[in-house]
Design an enzyme around this catalytic site. Structure first.
Site, PDB file in Angstrom:
ATOM      1  N   TRP A  13       3.198 -28.017 -22.823  1.00 38.46           N
ATOM      2  CA  TRP A  13       1.750 -28.770 -22.000  1.00 38.46           C
ATOM      3  C   TRP A  13       0.836 -27.466 -22.134  1.00 38.46           C
ATOM      4  O   TRP A  13      -0.646 -27.710 -22.347  1.00 38.46           O
ATOM      5  CB  TRP A  13       2.220 -28.979 -20.813  1.00 38.46           C
ATOM      6  CG  TRP A  13       3.125 -30.148 -20.986  1.00 38.46           C
ATOM      7  CD1 TRP A  13       3.720 -30.265 -21.295  1.00 38.46           C
ATOM      8  CD2 TRP A  13       3.156 -30.485 -19.615  1.00 38.46           C
ATOM      9  NE1 TRP A  13       3.986 -31.621 -20.844  1.00 38.46           N
ATOM     10  CE2 TRP A  13       3.969 -32.031 -19.867  1.00 38.46           C
ATOM     11  CE3 TRP A  13       2.640 -30.268 -18.129  1.00 38.46           C
ATOM     12  CZ2 TRP A  13       4.554 -33.053 -19.461  1.00 38.46           C
ATOM     13  CZ3 TRP A  13       3.085 -31.901 -17.418  1.00 38.46           C
ATOM     14  CH2 TRP A  13       3.984 -32.466 -17.730  1.00 38.46           C
TER      15      TRP A  13
ATOM     16  N   HIS B 271       5.386 -16.390 -26.962  1.00 29.65           N
ATOM     17  CA  HIS B 271       4.431 -17.366 -27.741  1.00 29.65           C
ATOM     18  C   HIS B 271       3.821 -16.774 -28.546  1.00 29.65           C
ATOM     19  O   HIS B 271       3.062 -16.076 -27.676  1.00 29.65           O
ATOM     20  CB  HIS B 271       4.090 -18.185 -26.863  1.00 29.65           C
ATOM     21  CG  HIS B 271       3.842 -19.837 -27.696  1.00 29.65           C
ATOM     22  ND1 HIS B 271       2.477 -19.617 -28.198  1.00 29.65           N
ATOM     23  CD2 HIS B 271       3.902 -20.884 -27.614  1.00 29.65           C
ATOM     24  CE1 HIS B 271       2.155 -20.922 -28.551  1.00 29.65           C
ATOM     25  NE2 HIS B 271       3.245 -21.495 -28.630  1.00 29.65           N
TER      26      HIS B 271
ATOM     27  N   GLU C  38       0.890 -16.663 -28.952  1.00 32.34           N
ATOM     28  CA  GLU C  38      -0.239 -17.182 -27.794  1.00 32.34           C
ATOM     29  C   GLU C  38      -0.446 -16.015 -27.771  1.00 32.34           C
ATOM     30  O   GLU C  38      -1.809 -15.381 -27.047  1.00 32.34           O
ATOM     31  CB  GLU C  38      -1.076 -18.510 -27.325  1.00 32.34           C
ATOM     32  CG  GLU C  38      -1.565 -19.791 -28.555  1.00 32.34           C
ATOM     33  CD  GLU C  38      -0.979 -21.304 -28.321  1.00 32.34           C
ATOM     34  OE1 GLU C  38      -0.836 -21.114 -26.833  1.00 32.34           O
ATOM     35  OE2 GLU C  38      -0.868 -21.862 -29.276  1.00 32.34           O
TER      36      GLU C  38
ATOM     37  N   GLY D 160      -0.186 -25.766 -33.662  1.00 29.22           N
ATOM     38  CA  GLY D 160      -1.874 -26.414 -33.215  1.00 29.22           C
ATOM     39  C   GLY D 160      -2.961 -26.665 -34.516  1.00 29.22           C
ATOM     40  O   GLY D 160      -3.970 -26.959 -34.771  1.00 29.22           O
TER      41      GLY D 160
ATOM     42  N   SER E  14       3.088 -27.948 -35.144  1.00 28.01           N
ATOM     43  CA  SER E  14       2.820 -29.219 -35.797  1.00 28.01           C
ATOM     44  C   SER E  14       3.800 -30.457 -35.338  1.00 28.01           C
ATOM     45  O   SER E  14       3.571 -31.087 -36.891  1.00 28.01           O
ATOM     46  CB  SER E  14       1.377 -29.064 -37.356  1.00 28.01           C
ATOM     47  OG  SER E  14       0.660 -28.282 -36.702  1.00 28.01           O
TER      48      SER E  14
ATOM     49  N   GLY F 220       3.827 -28.874 -28.775  1.00 28.38           N
ATOM     50  CA  GLY F 220       2.749 -27.993 -28.441  1.00 28.38           C
ATOM     51  C   GLY F 220       1.892 -30.014 -28.078  1.00 28.38           C
ATOM     52  O   GLY F 220       2.289 -30.436 -27.939  1.00 28.38           O
ATOM     53  N   GLY F 221       0.928 -29.889 -29.163  1.00 25.71           N
ATOM     54  CA  GLY F 221       0.318 -31.082 -28.755  1.00 25.71           C
ATOM     55  C   GLY F 221       0.976 -32.362 -29.003  1.00 25.71           C
ATOM     56  O   GLY F 221      -0.252 -33.497 -27.804  1.00 25.71           O
TER      57      GLY F 221
HETATM   58  C1  PEP Z   1       3.196 -24.412 -29.621  1.00 26.56           C
HETATM   59  O1  PEP Z   1       2.216 -24.515 -28.445  1.00 26.56           O
HETATM   60  O2  PEP Z   1       4.833 -23.945 -29.819  1.00 26.56           O
HETATM   61  C2  PEP Z   1       3.052 -25.431 -30.446  1.00 26.56           C
HETATM   62  C3  PEP Z   1       4.193 -25.709 -31.414  1.00 26.56           C
HETATM   63  O3  PEP Z   1       2.577 -26.433 -30.579  1.00 26.56           O
HETATM   64  P1  PEP Z   1       1.725 -27.707 -31.809  1.00 26.56           P
HETATM   65  O4  PEP Z   1       3.114 -28.348 -31.821  1.00 26.56           O
HETATM   66  O5  PEP Z   1       0.675 -28.552 -31.401  1.00 26.56           O
HETATM   67  O6  PEP Z   1       1.823 -26.703 -33.351  1.00 26.56           O
END
Ligand code: PEP
Length: 252
Positions: free
Chosen positions: A10, A94, A96, A170, A210, A231-232
């Site tokens: 999240w 991660h 990020e 993302g 994604s 993620g999203g």
């Molecule tokens: C993530 O944050 O680990 C991720 C894969 O994000 P998203 O699914 O939004 O690309």
């Protein structure tokens, strides 16, 4: 094959009340899906509330990060021993955190070891940037992140590895299932070279970047993909339930 796992990250979203609403919205749908281990990773502030909501359910809980020390003068940090009372999984490394917060391979390695030491299951995230891929360095970067991420562990049990190409996170531009499989086959080989093929075959390898309810099945069909880190698409109850259901159906 390792048990399929779909984990929702999240990120820095949801207040406690929003987190409770999100879980309440997805819990009945997720509970009805068998054959896949479901995990949600809310922010630290919502872990206790979500844990209470998930008591007795088949949905597991994960944190998004932690410090590697057990306690001490690390203002603002959360330790493995604090987390183990709350959850079963923890995301480590991660992209990020690596790219926006300067987390190094060595620090990630300490976190993976510290998580295993207290009985938390670390989800070691690895993945190359677009420049690294364009320069032909993707395999080498990921191999380095895997080996240094595991530098302080002597066995693989409990571990998961998530391959998340940075350029796919993302952005709506997921890797193709073929490219993801190629890298994840390489990750499996790297694990086998370090710990033997039997131990390597037991490690769940998750694809992240994604992933949606519509594309998850194409990843689930690949030989070395045992699930997804999402993620999203994990922030909407309907979408996440549909995504997990589609994955479970594809994995049968
Ligand atoms: C993530 O944050 O680990 C991720 C894969 O994000 P998203 O699914 O939004 O690309």
């Amino acid at each position: 094959m390792a048990t399929p796992i779909i984990a929702g990250n999240w990120k820095m979203n949801t207040t406690i009340n929003e987190a409770k609403k999100l879980v309440a919205g997805m819990k009945p749908g997720l509970e009805a899906i068998e054959g896949v281990q479901k995990v949600v990773c809310p922010p630290f502030t919502a872990l206790a509330a979500v844990r209470e909501q998930l008591q007795g359910s088949s949905i597991a809980l994960g944190a998004q990060n932690m410090h590697f020390e057990g306690s001490g003068a690390y203002t603002g940090e959360v330790s493995p021993t604090m987390l183990v009372d709350l959850c079963q999984f923890v995301i480590t490394g991660h992209s990020e955190r690596r790219h926006k917060l300067g987390e190094s391979d060595v620090v990630v390695g300490k976190k993976v070891a510290a998580a295993r030491d207290v009985g938390l299951r670390p989800i070691l995230c690895v993945g190359e940037t677009l420049k690294e891929r364009d320069d032909g360095d993707a395999d080498g970067v990921v191999e380095r992140q895997v080996s240094l991420g595991l530098a302080e562990v002597s066995a693989l049990d409990g571990l998961l590895v998530a391959y998340e190409p940075v350029w796919a996170i993302g952005t709506g531009a997921a890797a193709t299932p073929k490219d993801a499989q190629a890298m994840m086959g390489h990750i499996r080989e790297t694990l086998a070279a370090l710990y033997g093929s039997s131990a390597a075959s037991e490690v769940p390898l998750l694809y992240g970047g994604s992933v949606t309810a519509d594309n998850v099945a194409s990843f689930a069909f690949q030989e070395d993909i045992d699930g997804a880190l999402v993620g999203g698409a994990s922030l909407s109850p309907e979408t996440f339930v549909r995504l997990v259901r589609n994955a479970a159906e594809a994995l049968v």
